[in-house]
Design an enzyme around this catalytic site. Structure first.
Site, PDB file in Angstrom:
ATOM      1  N   PRO A   1      36.407  35.760  44.003  1.00  0.00           N
ATOM      2  CA  PRO A   1      36.418  36.963  44.941  1.00  0.00           C
ATOM      3  C   PRO A   1      36.580  36.723  46.338  1.00  0.00           C
ATOM      4  CG  PRO A   1      33.986  35.667  44.240  1.00  0.00           C
ATOM      5  CD  PRO A   1      35.200  34.986  43.832  1.00  0.00           C
ATOM      6  N   GLY A   2      36.824  37.836  46.966  1.00  0.00           N
ATOM      7  CA  GLY A   2      36.822  37.801  48.512  1.00  0.00           C
ATOM      8  C   GLY A   2      35.653  37.850  49.015  1.00  0.00           C
TER       9      GLY A   2
ATOM     10  N   GLY B   1      22.018  35.993  44.429  1.00  0.00           N
ATOM     11  CA  GLY B   1      23.567  36.400  44.771  1.00  0.00           C
ATOM     12  C   GLY B   1      24.314  36.578  43.030  1.00  0.00           C
TER      13      GLY B   1
ATOM     14  N   GLY C   1      23.031  27.961  39.880  1.00  0.00           N
ATOM     15  CA  GLY C   1      22.766  28.978  41.045  1.00  0.00           C
ATOM     16  C   GLY C   1      22.304  30.453  40.961  1.00  0.00           C
ATOM     17  N   ALA C   2      21.334  30.163  39.517  1.00  0.00           N
ATOM     18  CA  ALA C   2      21.145  31.393  39.152  1.00  0.00           C
ATOM     19  C   ALA C   2      19.882  32.356  39.894  1.00  0.00           C
ATOM     20  CB  ALA C   2      20.644  31.374  37.539  1.00  0.00           C
TER      21      ALA C   2
ATOM     22  N   SER D   1      37.039  31.243  44.802  1.00  0.00           N
ATOM     23  CA  SER D   1      37.132  32.034  45.901  1.00  0.00           C
ATOM     24  C   SER D   1      38.524  32.513  46.453  1.00  0.00           C
ATOM     25  CB  SER D   1      36.132  31.516  47.140  1.00  0.00           C
ATOM     26  OG  SER D   1      36.441  32.150  48.302  1.00  0.00           O
TER      27      SER D   1
ATOM     28  N   TYR E   1      35.452  24.080  53.583  1.00  0.00           N
ATOM     29  CA  TYR E   1      35.013  25.027  52.626  1.00  0.00           C
ATOM     30  C   TYR E   1      36.090  25.604  51.704  1.00  0.00           C
ATOM     31  CZ  TYR E   1      33.357  29.144  49.979  1.00  0.00           C
ATOM     32  OH  TYR E   1      33.411  30.266  49.109  1.00  0.00           O
TER      33      TYR E   1
END
Length: 257
Positions: A187-188, A17, A13-14, A144, A157
């Site tokens: 992360p949030g 983001g 996913g580079a 996440s 999700y």
């Protein structure tokens, strides 16, 4: 701090983001970078930027992590000098929709499960055996807060990110007795393309997610990933949960509107 300038790092996913931010952060130390994503044009632009800024060595993989055979072929076909992967950053992931479970879109479910769980598993399965054989390696999974706390409309999700948490914990147990490290960075709220993808390209709806507060940036997360990757070899950061100051939980945020 562990030097990474002699290591090979694969980031999924580079193209944008958090994945692109991780590429930027690692490139400053001049390791060999393998950047994987579906959007080859964006990967090529990123590789050009990293080479211009840092003289980075970059190898590109146009890859859909959901396709197991494509993952197998991509890893097995790496040039010899790129084949020994030291750090795997399993970043590829997405969210689709905020529907109630009983009104959910089947295609959205399939896409989240295939990318967030199966894609992570495929990369892990094809890369970790080499790490074990060489006695060196680090798997960093991007999880996440959704894997710790379920929120309304997040049903599937959240389930996929809970799976990432369980997979990370299980992998750490399976690798006990080896020097391989496993980390989950969870992360949030991070302002990336995440919400645009969730809302199928509705940019106005996506902007409202972050309205009135200061979310994390992709660079904030990349800094944490880099920190975890560069600890002394005997130190394993099992799990990091990071959120913006304006967020206290998956559902509780402070907005100044």
């Amino acid at each position: 701090m562990v030097a990474i300038n002699t290591q090979t790092i694969l980031i999924t996913g580079a193209s944008s983001g958090i994945g692109a931010a991780c590429a930027n952060t690692f490139a400053r130390e001049n390791p060999r970078l393998i950047l994987a994503a579906r959007r080859l044009e964006k990967l090529e632009q990123k590789a050009w930027e990293l080479n211009k800024l840092h003289g980075a060595e970059v190898h590109l993989l146009q890859l859909d992590v959901c396709d197991r055979l494509a993952v197998e072929s991509a890893i097995n076909s790496l040039p010899e000098e790129w084949s020994e992967i030291d750090i795997l950053v399993n970043n590829a992931g997405l969210s689709r929709g905020l529907d109630k479970l009983y009104e959910g879109d089947f295609q959205d479910w399939e896409e989240m499960i295939d990318t967030n769980i199966k894609g992570l598993l495929y990369l892990t399965r094809y890369i970790v055996p080499g790490m074990v054989k060489r006695g060196h390696g680090h798997i960093i999974n991007i999880g996440s807060i959704a894997g710790h706390q379920t929120y309304p409309g997040g049903n599937v999700y959240c389930a996929t990110k809970a799976a990432v948490k369980a997979i990370s914990e299980g992998l750490k147990q399976d690798l006990l007795g080896t020097p391989i490290r496993v980390t989950s960075v969870d992360p949030g709220m991070v302002e990336t393309e995440f919400s645009e993808v969730r809302f199928h390209g509705d940019t106005e709806k996506a902007k409202k997610v972050y309205q009135g507060l200061q979310p994390l940036t992709a660079d904030d997360v990349a800094d944490v990933v880099f920190f975890c990757a560069t600890r002394p070899n005997h130190v394993n950061i099992n799990e990091v949960i990071l959120m913006p100051v304006d967020q206290a939980s998956a559902t509780l945020v402070n907005r100044q509107l």
